[in-house]
Design a protein around this motif. Sequence first.
Motif, PDB file in Angstrom:
ATOM      1  N   GLU A  56     -44.953  -4.086 -46.312  1.00 29.47           N
ATOM      2  CA  GLU A  56     -46.107  -3.563 -45.722  1.00 29.47           C
ATOM      3  C   GLU A  56     -46.786  -4.488 -44.952  1.00 29.47           C
ATOM      4  O   GLU A  56     -47.456  -4.107 -43.607  1.00 29.47           O
ATOM      5  N   MET A  57     -46.783  -5.697 -45.218  1.00 32.11           N
ATOM      6  CA  MET A  57     -47.519  -6.767 -44.093  1.00 32.11           C
ATOM      7  C   MET A  57     -46.612  -6.826 -43.039  1.00 32.11           C
ATOM      8  O   MET A  57     -47.059  -6.951 -41.865  1.00 32.11           O
ATOM      9  N   ARG A  58     -45.180  -7.171 -43.234  1.00 34.55           N
ATOM     10  CA  ARG A  58     -44.291  -7.489 -42.216  1.00 34.55           C
ATOM     11  C   ARG A  58     -44.324  -5.987 -40.986  1.00 34.55           C
ATOM     12  O   ARG A  58     -44.148  -6.396 -39.669  1.00 34.55           O
ATOM     13  N   THR A  59     -44.282  -4.853 -41.515  1.00 30.36           N
ATOM     14  CA  THR A  59     -44.373  -3.694 -40.630  1.00 30.36           C
ATOM     15  C   THR A  59     -45.735  -3.299 -39.936  1.00 30.36           C
ATOM     16  O   THR A  59     -45.620  -2.325 -39.152  1.00 30.36           O
ATOM     17  N   THR A  60     -46.752  -3.696 -40.402  1.00 34.98           N
ATOM     18  CA  THR A  60     -48.023  -3.588 -40.078  1.00 34.98           C
ATOM     19  C   THR A  60     -49.083  -4.628 -39.585  1.00 34.98           C
ATOM     20  O   THR A  60     -48.712  -4.973 -38.239  1.00 34.98           O
ATOM     21  N   VAL A  61     -49.756  -5.335 -40.522  1.00 36.03           N
ATOM     22  CA  VAL A  61     -50.535  -6.364 -39.610  1.00 36.03           C
ATOM     23  C   VAL A  61     -49.683  -7.548 -39.144  1.00 36.03           C
ATOM     24  O   VAL A  61     -50.083  -8.142 -38.098  1.00 36.03           O
ATOM     25  N   LYS A 117     -49.588   3.879 -48.038  1.00 37.57           N
ATOM     26  CA  LYS A 117     -50.757   3.593 -48.932  1.00 37.57           C
ATOM     27  C   LYS A 117     -51.557   2.316 -48.455  1.00 37.57           C
ATOM     28  O   LYS A 117     -52.693   2.452 -48.763  1.00 37.57           O
ATOM     29  N   PHE A 118     -50.783   1.500 -47.796  1.00 36.05           N
ATOM     30  CA  PHE A 118     -51.591  -0.027 -47.320  1.00 36.05           C
ATOM     31  C   PHE A 118     -52.641   0.870 -46.128  1.00 36.05           C
ATOM     32  O   PHE A 118     -53.795   0.420 -45.981  1.00 36.05           O
ATOM     33  N   GLU A 119     -52.103   1.675 -45.321  1.00 36.43           N
ATOM     34  CA  GLU A 119     -52.994   2.204 -44.477  1.00 36.43           C
ATOM     35  C   GLU A 119     -54.097   3.128 -44.991  1.00 36.43           C
ATOM     36  O   GLU A 119     -55.246   2.943 -44.413  1.00 36.43           O
ATOM     37  N   ALA A 120     -53.896   3.669 -45.900  1.00 34.83           N
ATOM     38  CA  ALA A 120     -54.962   4.442 -46.729  1.00 34.83           C
ATOM     39  C   ALA A 120     -56.072   3.561 -47.082  1.00 34.83           C
ATOM     40  O   ALA A 120     -57.126   3.926 -47.172  1.00 34.83           O
ATOM     41  N   LYS A 121     -55.522   2.359 -47.402  1.00 32.10           N
ATOM     42  CA  LYS A 121     -56.456   1.177 -48.082  1.00 32.10           C
ATOM     43  C   LYS A 121     -57.044   0.206 -47.007  1.00 32.10           C
ATOM     44  O   LYS A 121     -57.740  -0.820 -47.327  1.00 32.10           O
ATOM     45  N   ARG A 122     -56.520   0.341 -45.817  1.00 25.11           N
ATOM     46  CA  ARG A 122     -56.681  -0.714 -44.836  1.00 25.11           C
ATOM     47  C   ARG A 122     -58.381  -1.081 -44.558  1.00 25.11           C
ATOM     48  O   ARG A 122     -58.733  -2.190 -44.591  1.00 25.11           O
ATOM     49  N   LEU A 123     -59.181   0.018 -44.426  1.00 23.39           N
ATOM     50  CA  LEU A 123     -60.642  -0.404 -44.547  1.00 23.39           C
ATOM     51  C   LEU A 123     -61.113  -1.201 -45.484  1.00 23.39           C
ATOM     52  O   LEU A 123     -61.973  -2.098 -45.361  1.00 23.39           O
ATOM     53  N   PHE A 179     -61.698  -7.143 -34.808  1.00 24.90           N
ATOM     54  CA  PHE A 179     -60.375  -6.649 -34.456  1.00 24.90           C
ATOM     55  C   PHE A 179     -59.499  -7.678 -33.376  1.00 24.90           C
ATOM     56  O   PHE A 179     -58.689  -7.374 -32.750  1.00 24.90           O
ATOM     57  N   ILE A 180     -59.792  -8.899 -33.658  1.00 23.05           N
ATOM     58  CA  ILE A 180     -59.282  -9.908 -32.853  1.00 23.05           C
ATOM     59  C   ILE A 180     -57.623  -9.955 -33.062  1.00 23.05           C
ATOM     60  O   ILE A 180     -56.820 -10.187 -32.211  1.00 23.05           O
ATOM     61  N   ALA A 181     -57.332  -9.671 -34.439  1.00 26.66           N
ATOM     62  CA  ALA A 181     -55.678  -9.983 -34.608  1.00 26.66           C
ATOM     63  C   ALA A 181     -55.074  -8.537 -35.210  1.00 26.66           C
ATOM     64  O   ALA A 181     -54.107  -8.492 -35.414  1.00 26.66           O
ATOM     65  N   HIS A 182     -55.842  -7.782 -35.665  1.00 23.93           N
ATOM     66  CA  HIS A 182     -55.394  -6.498 -36.520  1.00 23.93           C
ATOM     67  C   HIS A 182     -56.130  -5.307 -36.002  1.00 23.93           C
ATOM     68  O   HIS A 182     -57.263  -5.529 -35.423  1.00 23.93           O
ATOM     69  N   LYS A 183     -55.565  -4.198 -35.868  1.00 26.07           N
ATOM     70  CA  LYS A 183     -56.009  -2.979 -35.575  1.00 26.07           C
ATOM     71  C   LYS A 183     -57.285  -2.286 -36.253  1.00 26.07           C
ATOM     72  O   LYS A 183     -57.611  -2.731 -37.452  1.00 26.07           O
ATOM     73  N   ARG A 184     -58.109  -1.622 -35.586  1.00 30.05           N
ATOM     74  CA  ARG A 184     -59.131  -0.888 -36.152  1.00 30.05           C
ATOM     75  C   ARG A 184     -58.680   0.206 -37.016  1.00 30.05           C
ATOM     76  O   ARG A 184     -57.902   0.743 -36.882  1.00 30.05           O
ATOM     77  N   PRO A 185     -59.063   0.084 -38.542  1.00 31.99           N
ATOM     78  CA  PRO A 185     -58.712   0.906 -39.261  1.00 31.99           C
ATOM     79  C   PRO A 185     -59.150   2.542 -38.944  1.00 31.99           C
ATOM     80  O   PRO A 185     -60.126   2.599 -38.127  1.00 31.99           O
ATOM     81  N   ALA A 186     -58.360   3.262 -39.148  1.00 33.13           N
ATOM     82  CA  ALA A 186     -58.609   4.725 -38.596  1.00 33.13           C
ATOM     83  C   ALA A 186     -59.982   5.368 -39.059  1.00 33.13           C
ATOM     84  O   ALA A 186     -60.650   6.162 -38.139  1.00 33.13           O
TER      85      ALA A 186
END
Length: 193
Positions: A56-61, A117-123, A179-186
């Motif tokens: 989840e970390m490797r493929t997203t953040v 599931k990570f994306e759903a909890k990202r915010l 959002f300097i290192a990670h994208k804005r949660p949807a």
Amino acid sequence: MQPIKKVWAWFMTPSVRFGWGVILVVGGVAGIIFWGGFNMFMERTNTLGFCISCHEMRTTVYEEYKQSVHFQNASGVRAICSDCHVPKPWTAKLVRKIKASNELLHKMLGTIDTPEKFEAKRLELAEHVWAGMIANDSQECRNCHSYDAMHFEKQRKRSAEKMQVAAKQGKTCIECHKFIAHKRPANYEDDDR
């Protein structure tokens, strides 16, 4: 009450078999080995490899981070996950590691065990990080960046203006740089609109 007195008496009675010096030396060596092992474990969990060991970390953040200025920049200085997410002082680092065990628990429970599931909890996860950074005045950012060390005249005009206003207002880094290192949660909604 009697069993407690017996244990206390046993604890306070000098050893007949071993001298106190031997007990002290063996205890000291065991303490050093334990402390060294514990510290080594703490530092091992601060590596980039450990942080991205789950998919989840490797493929997203991690992929987002690789596109950021913290990964690749003109100076060649790279900040890794622990530089931004783990305090440097030992006690604060220990507290953060204990809190992080909750993240591992949720990984094992299946709450965030897939990228979806990570994306759903990202915010929610991001809000926890932001709250912590606001509470400690973005200390992890300030380990590398400080208003006092900035050459505002070498920054882009707009950046310099905004940074100087932020410095005067006593703003902390994360208030402007979420959002300097990670994208804005949807589902993120900006309160400053």
